[in-house]
Design an enzyme around this catalytic site. Sequence first.
Site, PDB file in Angstrom:
ATOM      1  N   CYS A   2      92.704 -15.675 -19.989  1.00 12.61           N
ATOM      2  CA  CYS A   2      93.538 -15.975 -21.152  1.00 12.61           C
ATOM      3  C   CYS A   2      93.290 -17.258 -21.890  1.00 12.61           C
ATOM      4  CB  CYS A   2      94.848 -16.314 -20.288  1.00 12.61           C
ATOM      5  SG  CYS A   2      95.416 -14.881 -19.387  1.00 12.61           S
ATOM      6  N   ARG A  27      88.013 -14.877 -23.529  1.00 12.88           N
ATOM      7  CA  ARG A  27      88.754 -15.114 -22.369  1.00 12.88           C
ATOM      8  C   ARG A  27      89.535 -13.999 -21.943  1.00 12.88           C
ATOM      9  NH1 ARG A  27      88.556 -20.719 -21.223  1.00 12.88           N
ATOM     10  NH2 ARG A  27      90.061 -20.535 -19.632  1.00 12.88           N
ATOM     11  N   TRP A  74      94.606 -11.859 -20.309  1.00 12.51           N
ATOM     12  CA  TRP A  74      93.752 -11.033 -19.413  1.00 12.51           C
ATOM     13  C   TRP A  74      94.582 -10.929 -18.341  1.00 12.51           C
ATOM     14  CZ3 TRP A  74      91.853 -11.466 -14.407  1.00 12.51           C
ATOM     15  CH2 TRP A  74      90.992 -10.421 -13.909  1.00 12.51           C
ATOM     16  N   ASN A  99      98.030 -19.673 -18.495  1.00 17.98           N
ATOM     17  CA  ASN A  99      96.770 -19.239 -18.036  1.00 17.98           C
ATOM     18  C   ASN A  99      96.837 -19.653 -16.620  1.00 17.98           C
ATOM     19  OD1 ASN A  99      94.373 -18.564 -17.474  1.00 17.98           O
ATOM     20  ND2 ASN A  99      93.320 -20.253 -18.807  1.00 17.98           N
ATOM     21  N   GLY A 100      96.545 -18.700 -15.782  1.00 18.41           N
ATOM     22  CA  GLY A 100      96.550 -19.006 -14.221  1.00 18.41           C
ATOM     23  C   GLY A 100      97.386 -18.114 -13.471  1.00 18.41           C
ATOM     24  N   GLU A 482      70.371  -8.614 -11.510  1.00 14.98           N
ATOM     25  CA  GLU A 482      71.091  -8.973 -12.820  1.00 14.98           C
ATOM     26  C   GLU A 482      70.530  -7.707 -13.873  1.00 14.98           C
ATOM     27  OE1 GLU A 482      72.906 -11.027 -13.744  1.00 14.98           O
ATOM     28  OE2 GLU A 482      72.590 -11.039 -16.004  1.00 14.98           O
ATOM     29  N   LYS A 486      74.120  -6.040 -15.538  1.00 19.12           N
ATOM     30  CA  LYS A 486      74.406  -5.945 -16.951  1.00 19.12           C
ATOM     31  C   LYS A 486      74.625  -4.479 -17.455  1.00 19.12           C
ATOM     32  CE  LYS A 486      74.775  -9.133 -18.040  1.00 19.12           C
ATOM     33  NZ  LYS A 486      74.595 -10.180 -17.437  1.00 19.12           N
ATOM     34  N   GLU A 489      78.024  -3.431 -16.472  1.00 22.37           N
ATOM     35  CA  GLU A 489      79.128  -4.264 -17.184  1.00 22.37           C
ATOM     36  C   GLU A 489      79.286  -3.667 -18.527  1.00 22.37           C
ATOM     37  OE1 GLU A 489      77.521  -8.233 -17.455  1.00 22.37           O
ATOM     38  OE2 GLU A 489      79.694  -9.313 -17.139  1.00 22.37           O
ATOM     39  N   HIS A 505      65.068   2.497   3.793  1.00 16.73           N
ATOM     40  CA  HIS A 505      66.145   2.374   4.667  1.00 16.73           C
ATOM     41  C   HIS A 505      67.235   3.026   4.371  1.00 16.73           C
ATOM     42  CE1 HIS A 505      63.485   0.102   7.193  1.00 16.73           C
ATOM     43  NE2 HIS A 505      62.970  -0.874   6.141  1.00 16.73           N
ATOM     44  N   LYS A 604      85.636 -13.386 -19.841  1.00 13.98           N
ATOM     45  CA  LYS A 604      84.605 -14.316 -19.840  1.00 13.98           C
ATOM     46  C   LYS A 604      84.394 -15.360 -18.914  1.00 13.98           C
ATOM     47  CE  LYS A 604      80.579 -15.733 -21.768  1.00 13.98           C
ATOM     48  NZ  LYS A 604      79.155 -15.024 -21.185  1.00 13.98           N
TER      49      LYS A 604
HETATM   50  O1  M6R Z   1      81.071 -19.091 -15.950  1.00 15.81           O
HETATM   51  P1  M6R Z   1      80.375 -18.472 -14.751  1.00 15.81           P
HETATM   52  O2  M6R Z   1      78.581 -18.717 -14.838  1.00 15.81           O
HETATM   53  O3  M6R Z   1      80.818 -19.395 -13.517  1.00 15.81           O
HETATM   54  O4  M6R Z   1      80.682 -17.074 -14.395  1.00 15.81           O
HETATM   55  C1  M6R Z   1      80.234 -16.401 -13.428  1.00 15.81           C
HETATM   56  C2  M6R Z   1      80.577 -14.974 -13.623  1.00 15.81           C
HETATM   57  O5  M6R Z   1      81.815 -14.695 -13.997  1.00 15.81           O
HETATM   58  C3  M6R Z   1      79.583 -14.390 -14.753  1.00 15.81           C
HETATM   59  O6  M6R Z   1      78.250 -14.764 -14.739  1.00 15.81           O
HETATM   60  C4  M6R Z   1      79.695 -12.699 -14.829  1.00 15.81           C
HETATM   61  O7  M6R Z   1      79.200 -12.145 -13.680  1.00 15.81           O
HETATM   62  C5  M6R Z   1      79.179 -12.412 -15.970  1.00 15.81           C
HETATM   63  N1  M6R Z   1      80.179 -11.618 -17.037  1.00 15.81           N
HETATM   64  C6  M6R Z   1      77.894 -11.378 -16.107  1.00 15.81           C
HETATM   65  O8  M6R Z   1      77.470 -11.220 -17.198  1.00 15.81           O
END
Ligand code: M6R
Length: 609
Positions: A2, A27, A74, A99-100, A482, A486, A489, A505, A604
Amino acid sequence: MCGIVGAVAQRDVAEILVEGLRRLEYRGYDSAGVAVINDGELRTTRRVGKVQELSAALDDSPLVGGTGIAHTRWATHGEPSERNAHPHLSSGDIAVVHNGIIENHNKLREMLKGLGYAFTSDTDTEVICHLVHHELKSHDTLLTAVQATVKQLEGAYGTVVIDRTDSDRMIVARSGSPLVIGFGLGENFVASDQLALLPVTRSFAFLEEGDVAEVTRRTVSIFDIDGNAVEREVKESEVTHDAGDKGEYRHYMLKEIYEQPRAIAHTLEGRIASGTVLDSAFGENAAEFLKDIKHVQIIACGTSYHAGMAARYWLEDWAGVSCNVEIASEFRYRKSHMFPNSLLVTISQSGETADTLAALRLAKEMGYKATMTICNSPGSSLVRESDMAYMMKAGAEIGVASTKAFTVQLAGLLMLTAVVGRHNGMSEEMQAKITQSLQSMPAKVEQALGLDDAIAELAEDFADKHHALFLGRGDQYPIAMEGALKLKEISYIHAEAYASGELKHGPLALIDADMPVIVVAPNNELLEKLKSNVEEVRARGGLMYVFADVDAEFESDDTMKVIQVPHCDEFMAALIYTIPLQLLSYHVALIKGTDVDQPRNLAKSVTVE
Ligand code: M6R
């Protein structure tokens, strides 16, 4: 999670607020809304969807007024809908953005219903505005009413409150969700991230936990959790480039992928001298904190966690200290053992990730020898609450899928390896090798970006795929993780990563012609082992995409497409092999037509549990 913007000014603020929301859209982007006080009336516009929907509505029917608040959401409590969009109102008098998560909202809701308040949304936020409205009946000012309100809230909040009958002020409160006050000339602002306010000011003060502030056009008065008047340092923003602009790029993600050479070079600047990484890269008193460190505990989430996993290989192999890496949401809720002389390292792009912050606070209670954050956001909670901060200089990352933050984190963690190693007797020769590698990283990343066109072509093979498997060994295993993150995501393709030795395994059972297998294969001492794993896949009819060192002797054939990656040394290999995987997920997402910068269901900055 948010985004919040607020303003008290002498000019109309709706446009400033909407521009702020655009910059905060990373956000959350389920719905957006704005409330402005005009002639003793509160006027609101709220829309489901992105800020663009709100902006179009305001073009058709502008809101006039110099005091206002705005929000991009969000969803946590209640589906994304207009009735659940912020700002929320009480009796047409009080407007609130939040926010929260208010954890005791059910209890408060029942109490407020008993007092005659009617609820119009499913959100936890609505209890805040009715509570403020109720408290105003027994308090003289909006400030004291908000102070009385927040005492009753359990959970996390960053909130801004305005009152229809008093257009001179907004009240701002922070506990668990960041808020920053922006200082203007004859006007003042608030936001959940300074990025939102860069078009109107560069002077900022970050609120501390428990702070409540009264913001008028000419004054800002801040009170701590006990109600004492306090000063919070006003700083000029260090954010140098204005991330609000995609420039020549189609997406922020692509722009940020291409910014990596510069982001890494900028991060290294002034931090290496005479073949050594300077302690001062980690903060003023780092030398004192870092001596005698024998164990490193890394805590992070998501992409940042993958960076930590890669660093574990380096710290144990090259720096000679033991290292554990754990996801913050697990660490914070279990009893862990603390080794003597342990350094706690958090890694975070945003510096506000709720689980990581909670883990840091727990670690401090446990008595870690020192705490350090590797972070991209100056002034963020992790930076302020850690003993040491390694500031990444990646510049603002807007794409929800983290790219440049990850590679800059890797560069920072390699520097940490060199420094911790030096304090543990790492040879000068080894230190020099690491620093040379660091210094040649930007140019090597540039070369790796040259694979873009070849990868765009390759991505077409993934258009009809629903699953993918990523394989790597050693510090390439987290890089495979990673790569898989990606891809899922932003393209919504289900992807898994395995340390390739694990294939036999279980996951080998998944291999068939519909399951692309992506392999990262630098030329290192594990190459021959990796080649055996590749043969295991080939024997079962799998189709492979191998990102391999030019000297690794892989050749394309019917079962395997080989993409040659520029040769690089062992210190930077993890970072370099990340680049083609970022490009692959980007191009697959383009083909799939997904929302690359704002993928569904995500945000984000994850400031809620
Ligand atoms: O701001 P941060 O690095 O603490 O965020 C951690 C994760 O939320 C962040 O890396 C998330 O996994 C990304 N969207 C991945 O691309």
